[in-house]
Design an enzyme around this catalytic site. Sequence first.
Site, PDB file in Angstrom:
ATOM      1  N   LYS A 151       9.335 -36.036 118.561  1.00 57.02           N
ATOM      2  CA  LYS A 151       9.874 -35.025 119.073  1.00 57.02           C
ATOM      3  C   LYS A 151      10.086 -35.568 120.107  1.00 57.02           C
ATOM      4  O   LYS A 151       9.046 -35.547 121.223  1.00 57.02           O
ATOM      5  CB  LYS A 151       9.497 -33.731 118.764  1.00 57.02           C
ATOM      6  N   GLU A 175      11.288 -15.591 108.385  1.00 58.89           N
ATOM      7  CA  GLU A 175      11.160 -13.812 109.146  1.00 58.89           C
ATOM      8  C   GLU A 175      10.971 -13.407 107.538  1.00 58.89           C
ATOM      9  O   GLU A 175      10.453 -12.193 108.408  1.00 58.89           O
ATOM     10  CB  GLU A 175      12.455 -14.292 109.701  1.00 58.89           C
ATOM     11  N   ARG A 179      17.847 -12.907 108.552  1.00 57.93           N
ATOM     12  CA  ARG A 179      17.222 -13.078 107.228  1.00 57.93           C
ATOM     13  C   ARG A 179      16.265 -12.159 106.589  1.00 57.93           C
ATOM     14  O   ARG A 179      15.765 -13.316 105.150  1.00 57.93           O
ATOM     15  CB  ARG A 179      16.510 -14.462 107.843  1.00 57.93           C
TER      16      ARG A 179
END
Length: 647
Positions: free
Chosen positions: A288, A377, A405
């Site tokens: 990343k 979530e 969600r």
Amino acid sequence: MLSENKYKHLEQIKYPSDLRKMSVEQLPEVCKELRDKIIEEVAVNPGHLASSLGATEITIACHYVFNTPDDRIVWDVGHQAYGHKIITGRRDVFCNNRKLNGLMPFPSPKESEYDTFACGHASNSISAALGMAVAAKLQKKERHVVAIIGDGAMSGGLAYEGLNNVSSQPNDLLIILNDNEMSIDRAVGGMEQYLIGLNTNETYNKIRYRASTWFEKKGLLTEERKKGIIRLTNSLKSVLARQQNIFEGMNIRYFGPFDGNNVTELVRILEQLKNMKGPKLLHLRTIKGKGYEPAEKSATVWHAPGKFDPATGERLVPTSFGIQPPKYQDVFGKTLLELARQNEAIVGVTPAMPSGCSMNIVMEAIPERCFDVGIAEGHAVTFSAGMAKDGLLPFCNIYSSFIQRAYDNIIHDAALLNLPVVLCLDRAGLVGEDGATHHGAFDLAFLRPIPNLTISAPMNEHELRKLMYTAQLPNKGCFVIRYPRGNGVLTDWECPFEEIPVGTGRKLREGESIAVLSIGTIGNEVESAINNLMNKDKANNIGNTQVPAIAHYDMRFLKPLDETILQEVAQKFSYIITVEDGVKNGGLGSAVSEWMNDHNFTPHIVRLGLPDTFVEQGTVSELKHLCGIDVEGIEKEIIKGLHVIVK
């Protein structure tokens, strides 16, 4: 325009068809130029940087090997896809990414045929791509479908629901796992650790692929035989490697891990896998922030760094004058730590956003009482409910748009038993440049019908602290506190703790003409609008030398409503304006209208809030203006009401 010297390859690429005219040997230089372009643009027009830098080689290799847009590339976690945007016809307008009326912040089919699906939230790519793969088979289309999942999205439950179905449906889906060991903060959980340790021999995969191709050509490898051989070889490999491969255990061919930042090697591997039948997963290790040293060293900070100097890596913090109010998220984090030190039952839960919601403040002080559950979530809510059932008091912090969600989890696992779970919804209301997928637009409306929920929204930092204190007191049940992104309005935010009786609002101004009812921080705009209308110039605009006093009530609670305030307003005012920073259909305005109707009152009610459309990207101030809930918009509505009353 692109500089010929700096971007001599990239300037030749408007669409992937141009990329495919190049030689494989040119691709590393294309990747370098694309990476430089992303850095150059994001430095002055802030957005998501580190994820797209890490996915550059995946982007180039996929568009080089596959015939997009006819072949489908389904992105997961769209902040990986800036390179994808630049080489799919949007290079010259990428400077308008995330801006009002500019490019959308995340890929969307509404913007480009190369954007195959919406991808603002994580973990949906496998399910969507499987649907496309099955559709292609049923319609007898020769189409390759690729799902690119990563940046922590494999911790989401939907990804595993998709994988489970991939293994049971006839399809040729290719899943690319972009494994950078990160979501925004460092990825956590057993699956992430499993992926870090997973290893499969590349030579073995080459031999296996070539052998299967030979047997198929000879007609010796039927579909049933192939399944049996796959199960056998998977078992042998697990024994020899002393490691069980979860993907091959689901009859999904696994390849990797390979270096996802080696574009020529990626092209070779994708060419091998392109026409292979059956579902496949290609595991790629990427870095990343790849190619930009500051981002490689601190991927969390450089996930979305704001403006910066590309040459030095210095982040350019906006100049501020004097002492500034803190961010609401920091008030939350510091207040939670205070409360946790007073109440040993308090624990913190976050789905992969400890720094984003400032729960890292508590994690650093008392790490054993904070839990980052990854991008999950629904699990975050049910996990919190389980702890609450056995005596703990979880503060579960989830961004407002992501709490969508976990809707069933709120109903079935928290509210049904009225468990003491405190749901802190950060980023409520308009969030700005992240656009339609990230605005906290719907929470008030979709939470209001649920029994046993207390739903609150503070107008400022003092109110946030007091509501957090109130929520952790005994017998408060399932308690929602929602607040926005960004800075508050008070510099002296550290007020003493004080209980706010549930279901009570505040009268901020006495009035005689119009009553304005607001909830949450939008009440500060209401105060500014009323203050402006009190001056003489504004009064002259409505034909009055003296504006009648305008009442303002901060409702604080959407559920339960303060019926004492509503009774007072109903008996005294014939003209009411409600103001909220969520969708007006189903929110405060709807609740007030329903209450008035149920109690046989018939005032004229004007509801201000977000419209019945998806609000796209722009600055928060621009979007509030478009929706008519900035100071100017509120003033206009009050003036309209005063004209009605004067007549």
